[in-house]
Design a protein around this motif. Structure first.
Motif, PDB file in Angstrom:
ATOM      1  N   THR A  69       0.828  -1.208   0.000  1.00 46.22           N
ATOM      2  CA  THR A  69       0.000   0.000   0.000  1.00 46.22           C
ATOM      3  C   THR A  69       0.859   1.254   0.000  1.00 46.22           C
ATOM      4  O   THR A  69       0.639   2.187  -0.782  1.00 46.22           O
ATOM      5  N   ALA A 111      -7.858  -1.491   3.327  1.00 45.04           N
ATOM      6  CA  ALA A 111      -8.281  -1.781   4.701  1.00 45.04           C
ATOM      7  C   ALA A 111      -9.407  -2.806   4.726  1.00 45.04           C
ATOM      8  O   ALA A 111      -9.460  -3.658   5.629  1.00 45.04           O
ATOM      9  N   THR A 115      -9.218  -6.341   6.550  1.00 47.69           N
ATOM     10  CA  THR A 115     -10.212  -6.714   7.552  1.00 47.69           C
ATOM     11  C   THR A 115     -10.686  -8.151   7.350  1.00 47.69           C
ATOM     12  O   THR A 115     -10.758  -8.940   8.298  1.00 47.69           O
ATOM     13  N   GLN A 282      -4.739  -3.291  12.355  1.00 40.58           N
ATOM     14  CA  GLN A 282      -4.027  -3.545  11.101  1.00 40.58           C
ATOM     15  C   GLN A 282      -4.663  -2.852   9.896  1.00 40.58           C
ATOM     16  O   GLN A 282      -3.954  -2.220   9.095  1.00 40.58           O
ATOM     17  N   PRO A 283      -5.984  -2.928   9.700  1.00 45.01           N
ATOM     18  CA  PRO A 283      -6.583  -2.194   8.569  1.00 45.01           C
ATOM     19  C   PRO A 283      -6.370  -0.687   8.666  1.00 45.01           C
ATOM     20  O   PRO A 283      -6.153  -0.017   7.643  1.00 45.01           O
ATOM     21  N   LEU A 284      -6.424  -0.136   9.875  1.00 44.37           N
ATOM     22  CA  LEU A 284      -6.190   1.292  10.044  1.00 44.37           C
ATOM     23  C   LEU A 284      -4.757   1.654   9.654  1.00 44.37           C
ATOM     24  O   LEU A 284      -4.514   2.725   9.084  1.00 44.37           O
ATOM     25  N   CYS A 286      -2.983   0.209   7.362  1.00 46.75           N
ATOM     26  CA  CYS A 286      -2.921   0.237   5.900  1.00 46.75           C
ATOM     27  C   CYS A 286      -3.402   1.582   5.358  1.00 46.75           C
ATOM     28  O   CYS A 286      -2.798   2.150   4.433  1.00 46.75           O
ATOM     29  N   LEU A 287      -4.506   2.074   5.915  1.00 40.52           N
ATOM     30  CA  LEU A 287      -5.023   3.382   5.501  1.00 40.52           C
ATOM     31  C   LEU A 287      -4.013   4.485   5.791  1.00 40.52           C
ATOM     32  O   LEU A 287      -3.773   5.370   4.957  1.00 40.52           O
TER      33      LEU A 287
END
Length: 376
Positions: A69, A111, A115, A282-284, A286-287
Motif C-alpha cells: 500500500t 483496509a 479486515t 491492522q486495517p487502520l 494500511c489506511l
C-alpha cells in the motif's frame, strides 16, 4: 466519483497489485525453501508441501499488504509529480485535500481486504495449519519409515534404517539417543518392528547392541540383546489435538470472556487482547500507510528528478510508526487493560498526514508568521 479520482484510483490499484505480487513472491520463496527442506527432508510428499504453503499464504499476504500500500502510494504520487500531472491539477484548482480523496478511497479498499483477511481467513488458515502440523508430527511413516536416510525426529535423536521390507520389517537399524546430556546411547539392530500399544508407539529391536557413553566418567559400556523395546512416543508427538490458540480463533470468538479463552489456550489475557485489537488496528495502519506516502510527497516542489527525498522521509516515518507499534504490542501482552495503545500508531500517523496535507495546502504560512513577527 470524478474522472480524475477514477484515474488516480485505478493507477493506485494497479501498482498495489504489482507490488503485492512481487512482495508475496519474494516472501513465499524465502519461506518455501525452509518449508521444503523441513517437510521433504522428513519424508513428506509434495502435496503436503503445497498444502502447508497454501495455508501460510493468508498470513504472508497480511504481512506485505501495508508495504505494498505504501509503495503504491509513493510510486504513483512520484510518477504523477514527475510527469507534471499533479502540477496541472493543482494549477486547475485542485488542492491537496481534493487530490487526497482517491488516495483515501484506495486506503479504504486495502483496509477492507485486510479486515477480511485478519478477522477470518488468517485465523481459519492458522487453525487448519496447526491441525495439519499435529497430524504430520504423528505420521510414523514420514518420520521414521524412510530407508537409506539419516532422519532427525528431534534435535538430539538420529534414526537410520538401511531397508524396509514389504511386510514392514526394518533392516539394519541405527538409533542414537542424546537427550540425556550426561549419557548418550547408540542402539544398533539387525531387525526392528514398529508396534502400537494404546497411545504409545514402541520400536522393538532384535539381535542388536546398545552402547552407553557416560560423558562425566568418560566410560563406554556395551550390551548385546536379543530383543529390546524402545518407546518412541515422545519423538512422534502426542495423539491429542493441538490446543486452539487465540491466533487460530476468528474474531467473534475473541470478543467475550478473555479469562476463559486464556485458560483454555494456555496464553495470557494480554495475548488475547493484543490478538483481538491488533486485527482492528491492522486495517487502520494500511489506511495510514497510503496517506503518509501521499501527504509526505506533497511537501516537495516540482523537480525533473522527482521527489525522492520526500519518499525517503515518508519511508522513515512509516518505519518509526511501525517500530512504535512493535513496542506497544509487548506492553499490551503484559497488561490487557492497555489495549487502546494498539491504536496509537494509527492515530499518530493520521495526525501526521493531516498536518502535512494542511502544510501543503498553506505553503506560505511560515513566511507570513515570520513577517508578522519581524514587523512586531
Amino acid at each position: 466519483m470524478a474522472r480524475i479520482d477514477r484515474y488516480m484510483l485505478s493507477q493506485l490499484l494497479v501498482m498495489f497489485g504489482f507490488f503485492s505480487l512481487v512482495l508475496v513472491a519474494l516472501f513465499w520463496i524465502n519461506r518455501a525453501v525452509v518449508l521444503f527442506d523441513r517437510l521433504i527432508g522428513d519424508g513428506q510428499s509434495a502435496m503436503v508441501f503445497l498444502e502447508f504453503t497454501a495455508l501460510g499464504l493468508p498470513k504472508l499476504i497480511v504481512t506485505v499488504l501495508p508495504i505494498a500500500t505504501f509503495s503504491a502510494s509513493v510510486y504513483v504520487t512520484n510518477r504523477m509529480t514527475g510527469e507534471s500531472e499533479l502540477t496541472v491539477l493543482q494549477a486547475a484548482g485542485a488542492g491537496p485535500w481534493r487530490l487526497a480523496r482517491p488516495v483515501f478511497v484506495f486506503g479504504l479498499c486495502v483496509a477492507a481486504m485486510m479486515t477480511v483477511l485478519s478477522h477470518f481467513l488468517v485465523p481459519m488458515a492458522e487453525g487448519q495449519l496447526k491441525q495439519r502440523e499435529a497430524e504430520v508430527s504423528r505420521n510414523l511413516t514420514a518420520r521414521l519409515l524412510t530407508a537409506g536416510v539419516f532422519l532427525h525426529p528431534t534435535d538430539d535423536v538420529t534414526f537410520y534404517t538401511r531397508e524396509i521390507d514389504s511386510d514392514g520389517v526394518l533392516r539394519d537399524v541405527f538409533l542414537s539417543d542424546r537427550r540425556n546430556r550426561e549419557e548418550g546411547v547408540i542402539y544398533t539392530a539387525a531387525e526392528a518392528y514398529l508396534t502400537r500399544n494404546g497411545d504409545a508407539t514402541t520400536l522393538i529391536m532384535v539381535n542388536g547392541m546398545a552402547q552407553r557413553h557416560n560423558t562425566v566418567s568418560k566410560r563406554l559400556a556395551t550390551a548385546k540383546f536379543r530383543d529390546f523395546s524402545f518407546d518412541i512416543s515422545p519423538l512422534v508427538g502426542e495423539d491429542g489435538a493441538a490446543n486452539q490458540t487465540p491466533r487460530s480463533m476468528i474474531t467473534p470468538e475473541l470478543l467475550w470472556n478473555w479469562p476463559a479463552i486464556a485458560a483454555r489456550s494456555g496464553s495470557s489475557e494480554g495475548d488475547v487482547a493484543e490478538e483481538l485489537h491488533g486485527r482492528f488496528a491492522q486495517p487502520l495502519f494500511c489506511l495510514v500507510a497510503a496517506m503518509i506516502g501521499f501527504a509526505t510527497l506533497m511537501q516537495g516542489s516540482f523537480s525533473r528528478f522527482g521527489v525522492w527525498r520526500e519518499a525517503v522521509i515518508a519511508f522513515a516515518l512509516l518505519i518509526a510508526i511501525d517500530g512504535m507499534r512493535g513496542t506497544l504490542v509487548t506492553q499490551v501482552r503484559e497488561a490487557a487493560a492497555l489495549w487502546p495503545l494498539l491504536y496509537l500508531p494509527a492515530l499518530i500517523g493520521a495526525l501526521l498526514s493531516l498536518a502535512m496535507l494542511w502544510q501543503a495546502a498553506h505553503p506560505g504560512w511560515t513566511r507570513r508568521v515570520a513577517r508578522k513577527e519581524s514587523r512586531a
